[in-house]
Design a protein around this motif. Structure first.
Motif, short mmCIF file in Angstrom:
data_model
loop_
_atom_site.label_atom_id
_atom_site.label_comp_id
_atom_site.label_asym_id
_atom_site.label_seq_id
_atom_site.Cartn_x
_atom_site.Cartn_y
_atom_site.Cartn_z
N PRO A 144 46.67 41.97 28.35
CA PRO A 144 45.77 42.27 29.46
C PRO A 144 46.39 43.29 30.41
N PRO A 145 45.57 44.18 30.97
CA PRO A 145 46.13 45.21 31.85
C PRO A 145 46.70 44.61 33.14
N ASP A 146 47.68 45.29 33.71
CA ASP A 146 48.21 44.87 35.01
C ASP A 146 47.14 45.19 36.07
N PRO A 147 46.65 44.16 36.78
CA PRO A 147 45.52 44.40 37.69
C PRO A 147 45.91 44.97 39.05
N THR A 148 47.22 45.10 39.32
CA THR A 148 47.68 45.33 40.70
C THR A 148 46.99 46.52 41.37
N GLY A 193 41.03 48.00 35.56
CA GLY A 193 42.22 47.15 35.46
C GLY A 193 42.04 45.74 36.01
N VAL A 194 40.98 45.53 36.78
CA VAL A 194 40.83 44.22 37.42
C VAL A 194 39.84 43.31 36.67
N VAL A 195 39.16 43.89 35.67
CA VAL A 195 38.06 43.15 35.03
C VAL A 195 38.56 41.88 34.31
N GLN A 196 39.68 41.99 33.58
CA GLN A 196 40.18 40.79 32.88
C GLN A 196 40.49 39.68 33.86
N LEU A 197 41.17 40.04 34.96
CA LEU A 197 41.51 39.04 35.97
C LEU A 197 40.24 38.38 36.52
N GLN A 203 34.55 32.61 35.31
CA GLN A 203 34.08 31.77 34.20
C GLN A 203 32.87 30.97 34.69
N GLY A 204 31.88 30.88 33.87
CA GLY A 204 30.67 30.15 34.27
C GLY A 204 29.57 31.08 34.74
N PHE A 205 29.92 32.35 35.00
CA PHE A 205 28.91 33.29 35.52
C PHE A 205 28.10 33.95 34.41
N GLY A 206 28.46 33.71 33.14
CA GLY A 206 27.82 34.45 32.06
C GLY A 206 28.35 35.88 32.05
N ASP A 207 27.48 36.84 31.71
CA ASP A 207 27.92 38.24 31.63
C ASP A 207 27.97 38.82 33.04
N LYS A 218 30.86 38.22 46.53
CA LYS A 218 30.73 36.92 47.21
C LYS A 218 31.73 35.93 46.62
N TYR A 219 31.88 35.98 45.29
CA TYR A 219 32.72 34.99 44.62
C TYR A 219 34.20 35.35 44.68
N PHE A 220 34.49 36.59 44.34
CA PHE A 220 35.89 37.04 44.31
C PHE A 220 36.11 37.86 45.58
#
Ligand SMILES: Cc1cc2nc3c(=O)[nH]c(=O)nc-3n(C[C@H](O)[C@H](O)[C@H](O)COP(=O)(O)OP(=O)(O)OC[C@H]3O[C@@H](n4cnc5c(N)ncnc54)[C@H](O)[C@@H]3O)c2cc1C
Length: 470
Positions: A144-148, A193-197, A203-207, A218-220
């Motif tokens: 996974p990419p580094d999200p920093t 770079g932040v998508v994997q994180l 999780q639970g949001f679907g696509d 709102k969530y993140f």
């Protein structure tokens, strides 16, 4: 009949009964005025839903000197917070809500019930293996990419909308960026770079790449970004349900479990709204000055409510994703491996749904958590069968040793994330939704009115209390 077929039929029958039990169809023609109630409960506030926000509202209102009654259709309070006790070791394993924000409101709430908190260990247990769970094969070479860096850019975008921290208090016209499908927003601002994180948190949001950016923000939000650095909190005894057990004990007869709304008159003359509830002890009439709705406001979940045409037309617009959790035994997978679902042929290697997000060990040897998501609700039996065959594929592909597992526990958290289309947001959906606040003696909280985050929902609920108490 094979044992597996019989097992699946049993599960299907159980799911059907659970759904059938949730529908008090014999009361569909119920007329409040035709019934002579012998059992009348009179309270300041009637709270519908005894999950995260309903329990918080009930306890805080008690502390503020108000009388309450909670109507909960399950046999327990806690909602998405669920804890399994291993019969052999007596150890507890949270398999729903895991972590809380490092905020005073959280610390004070747990302290009130003498439940110690510690810093949570948010990393995946053991060695992480990225596997395409459609095939059971490892995604070769995937790291996974580094999200920093991307996270800094994401946070900079987020700061443009400080009002999102208090709810869906949007400015109008709604900024176009908030309406963009999140996938397009990622491209526009180079946030790859932040998508994997994000996918681990969403999780639970679907696509979630298709959701309006508003929902991801709102969530993140800033509280999550802050606690990624300083650490989230969790219960020291690894038993988040203790909060709800203690609250249930304290509320005593003020909680009506296994109870359903049958009819309602929120515009009744006099001081009280009237709510008819079917309880295991028969029909009861609740007279309450105010009502707090905390349940997912989907129309099928509001049977018995006296919805106005405005309320109905707003709630009818909600779509929802589906989320399932389970604890599996006898997977055969070694106790030090976390399997994360990934794909080599999707944007950002995101897992293909419906499917399991992850299979990870718990603190109980031989007990694995499996989380499963879908853009749309599925029958429980189908999700369970999919999970069993997913484990089997890991073995067949030679990726990991597996055996035929069975469920220690399985839970559907559906409907999960409630969203409306970008066009509705643009046209003022949330302005109208928030406009319901305080109308017809009713106040609204819960995930659909803020986001799926227990700590922040307690904060949001706290802001409503002065209005409810007034
Ligand atoms: C698997 C999972 C993990 C999560 N992890 C975290 C986490 O680590 N940290 C975090 O902050 N958040 C987490 N969340 C999100 C968090 O749990 C939710 O945001 C929060 O529970 C929402 O609170 P709520 O009161 O809106 O809903 P809930 O907690 O679901 O409460 C709603 C209650 O209403 C009841 N109900 C529903 N319909 C009716 C009806 N018609 N009549 C009567 N009662 C009804 C339900 O049974 C439930 O008890 C997680 C969610 C899930 C599913």
């Amino acid at each position: 009949m094979g044992i597996i077929v019989r097992y699946l039929l049993m599960i299907a029958a159980a799911s059907f009964l659970a759904v059938a039990a949730a529908l008090p169809s014999q009361y569909s023609d119920f007329k409040l005025e035709d019934y002579n109630f012998t059992d009348v409960i009179t309270r300041d506030v009637c709270i519908v839903g005894g999950g995260s926000t309903g329990t918080y509202a009930a306890i805080r209102l008690l502390d503020l000197g108000k009388s309450v009654v909670v109507v909960e259709h399950k046999d327990r309070m806690g909602g998405h917070t669920q804890t399994y006790t291993d019969p052999q070791t007596g150890r507890t394993v949270d398999f729903g809500v895991l972590e809380f924000h490092n905020l005073d409101i959280v610390k004070n709430y747990f302290k009130r019930f003498n439940i110690p908190l510690v810093l949570a260990n948010s990393s995946s247990p053991g060695v992480t293996s990225y596997v395409d769970l459609r095939t059971g094969k490892e995604v070769a070479g995937y790291v996974p990419p580094d999200p920093t860096e991307a996270l800094v850019r994401y946070a900079a975008q987020l700061t443009k909308y400080p009002y999102l921290g208090t709810g869906f208090n949007l400015t109008y016209p709604v900024p176009e960026d908030l309406l963009l499908p999140f996938g397009d927003f990622v491209t526009k601002y180079s946030l790859q770079g932040v998508v994997q994180l994000l996918s681990r948190y969403a999780q639970g949001f679907g696509d979630f790449l298709k959701h309006s950016t508003l929902y991801v923000f709102k969530y993140f939000g800033s509280a999550v970004i802050r606690d990624l650095q300083i650490g989230f909190l969790t219960t020291a005894r690894q038993d988040n349900s203790e909060l709800y057990e203690k609250a249930t004990a304290e509320l005593g007869q003020d909680v009506l479990l296994k109870s359903y709304i049958v009819a309602m008159d929120r515009d009744a003359a006099g001081a009280y709204a009237k709510v008819v509830v079917k309880t295991p002890d028969g029909l009861k009439l609740i007279q309450a000055r105010k009502i707090i709705l905390t349940i997912p406001p989907k129309l099928h979940n509001l049977v018995g409510w006296d919805l106005s045409s405005n309320e109905s037309s707003l709630f009818a617009q909600f779509r929802n994703s589906a989320y399932y959790t389970s604890l599996l035994r006898h997977t055969g997978i070694p106790d030090n491996i976390t399997v994360l679902n990934a794909a080599s042929d999707t944007p950002y290697n995101l897992p293909v749904l419906p499917g399991a997000y992850e299979i990870s060990p718990t603190t109980v040897p031989g007990l694995y958590t499996v989380l499963f998501g879908s853009d749309h609700p599925l029958p429980d039996a189908q999700v369970q069968a999919d999970i069993i065959s997913t484990i089997s594929r890991l073995g067949t592909a030679g990726t990991l040793p597996t055996t035929i597992p069975y469920f220690a526990v399985f839970s559907s958290h559906t409907p999960y994330e409630l969203t409306v289309p970008a066009e509705a947001i643009k046209n003022g959906f949330y302005k109208e939704l928030y406009g319901l606040q305080g109308q017809r003696r009713t106040y609204y909280t819960g995930a659909a009115f803020y986001t799926h985050d227990s700590s922040l929902l307690w904060q949001f609920t706290e802001t409503l209390l002065p209005l409810v108490v007034a």
